[in-house]
Design an enzyme around this catalytic site. Structure first.
Site: not given
Ligand code: NAP
Length: 273
Positions: A54, A81, A114, A132, A146, A150
């Site tokens: 986490d 990520n 780190k 990002s 948000y 980023k």
């Molecule tokens: N989807 C898009 O269109 C998009 C676009 C631009 C950027 N992003 C970026 O891509 C990254 C991944 O997002 P995603 O789209 O794949 O969404 P997602 O399917 O909801 O995945 C988010 C992941 O982050 C994990 N997470 C949240 N809080 C955490 C914590 N405290 N410690 C460890 N893990 C944690 C979640 O774990 P849990 O299962 O435990 O909640 C999940 O595995 C993010 O940084 C997001 O900002 C996504």
């Protein structure tokens, strides 16, 4: 020897797709997540360590890094990520939620970095990929938190690529566009206070826009993983990698417009007066 990648947030979306993709490419994978006891897919793979991390829990970060190095001998690539999106009017947010957004998307990324850096510094090699977003270079209404995180990831990465060059470590930024994941579900934390009338037109506009944008033209998450591999193999000093889901078009729209033109276009897109 197989290379080893440590990825945060592999329970779903981009993180999970990246874990599977790099495994298929023959890498060792340290697939970290908050609740590994729920994982059924990645636990079936060889050369894959599924472990609890986490990003807001320092002990879990250090344990995962140590466990990964003990199992595979080294970490070649770190993918920061894990993250989620807090959206809504700033006034509606309790400070606790504001802190949680920055603790996860920014402080968590710094803490994981780190924890891995001394190991990479000793190896005089390594790559750090910070996930990002196109939202790290352009902002939408009600996204102060948000986008704030980023934009911070972008600045942190730009500064660190100078700093870590002395250690033989590369830093790259991955900027996804619209990607088909659970981001608009589990990772979308919308907060509103409907007693503050002034914001409600924007709230409705943004909620409508997000629900109609969700998954329209969204790209499969594996396309982001493919860009990650390209970034790892790129020996140029390129820092930013737009990654699928219309990312290049979004960024082109931002960079080709001055601020007033971008603001006007974005307001029109959200139907705001
Ligand atoms: N989807 C898009 O269109 C998009 C676009 C631009 C950027 N992003 C970026 O891509 C990254 C991944 O997002 P995603 O789209 O794949 O969404 P997602 O399917 O909801 O995945 C988010 C992941 O982050 C994990 N997470 C949240 N809080 C955490 C914590 N405290 N410690 C460890 N893990 C944690 C979640 O774990 P849990 O299962 O435990 O909640 C999940 O595995 C993010 O940084 C997001 O900002 C996504």
């Amino acid at each position: 020897m197989n290379k080893t990648i440590l990825i945060t947030g592999t329970s779903s979306g981009i993180g999970k797709a990246a874990a599977k993709f790099f495994h298929e490419q023959g890498w060792n994978v340290i697939a970290t997540m908050r609740t590994p006891e729920k994982e059924t897919e990645l636990t079936q793979l060889d050369r894959t360590l599924v472990t609890r991390l986490d990003v807001t829990d320092p002990d879990s970060i250090h344990n995962s890094v140590l466990e990964g190095i003990a199992k595979f001998g080294r970490i070649d690539v770190l993918v920061n990520n894990a993250g989620y999106g807090a959206f809504g009017p700033l006034e509606a947010f309790p400070m606790e939620k504001i802190r949680r957004q920055f603790d996860t998307n920014v402080i968590g990324l710094l803490e994981v970095t780190k924890a891995v850096i001394p190991h990479m510094r000793q190896n005089k090699a390594g790559t750090i990929l910070n996930v990002s977003s196109v939202g790290g270079r352009m902002a939408f209404p009600l996204g102060a938190l948000y986008h704030g995180t980023k934009f911070a990831v972008e600045g942190i990465s730009e500064a660190l690529q100078f700093e870590f060059a002395a250690c033989g470590i590369k830093v790259k930024v991955i900027e996804p566009g619209g990607i088909k994941t659970d981001f608009s579900g589990r990772s979308f934390d919308f907060t509103n206070d409907d007693s503050i009338e002034e914001y409600q037109q924007t709230v409705s506009a943004v909620q409508n826009a997000f629900s109609s944008l969700t998954d329209v033209n969204a790209a499969p998450a594996v396309e982001v993983a493919e860009v990650m591999l390209k970034a790892i193999n790129d020996d140029s000093n390129e820092l930013r990698y737009p990654a699928a889901g219309g990312a290049e078009t979004f960024l082109e729209h931002r960079t080709s417009n001055d601020d007033p033109a971008y603001f006007a276009g974005t307001k029109a897109m959200f139907g705001l007066t």
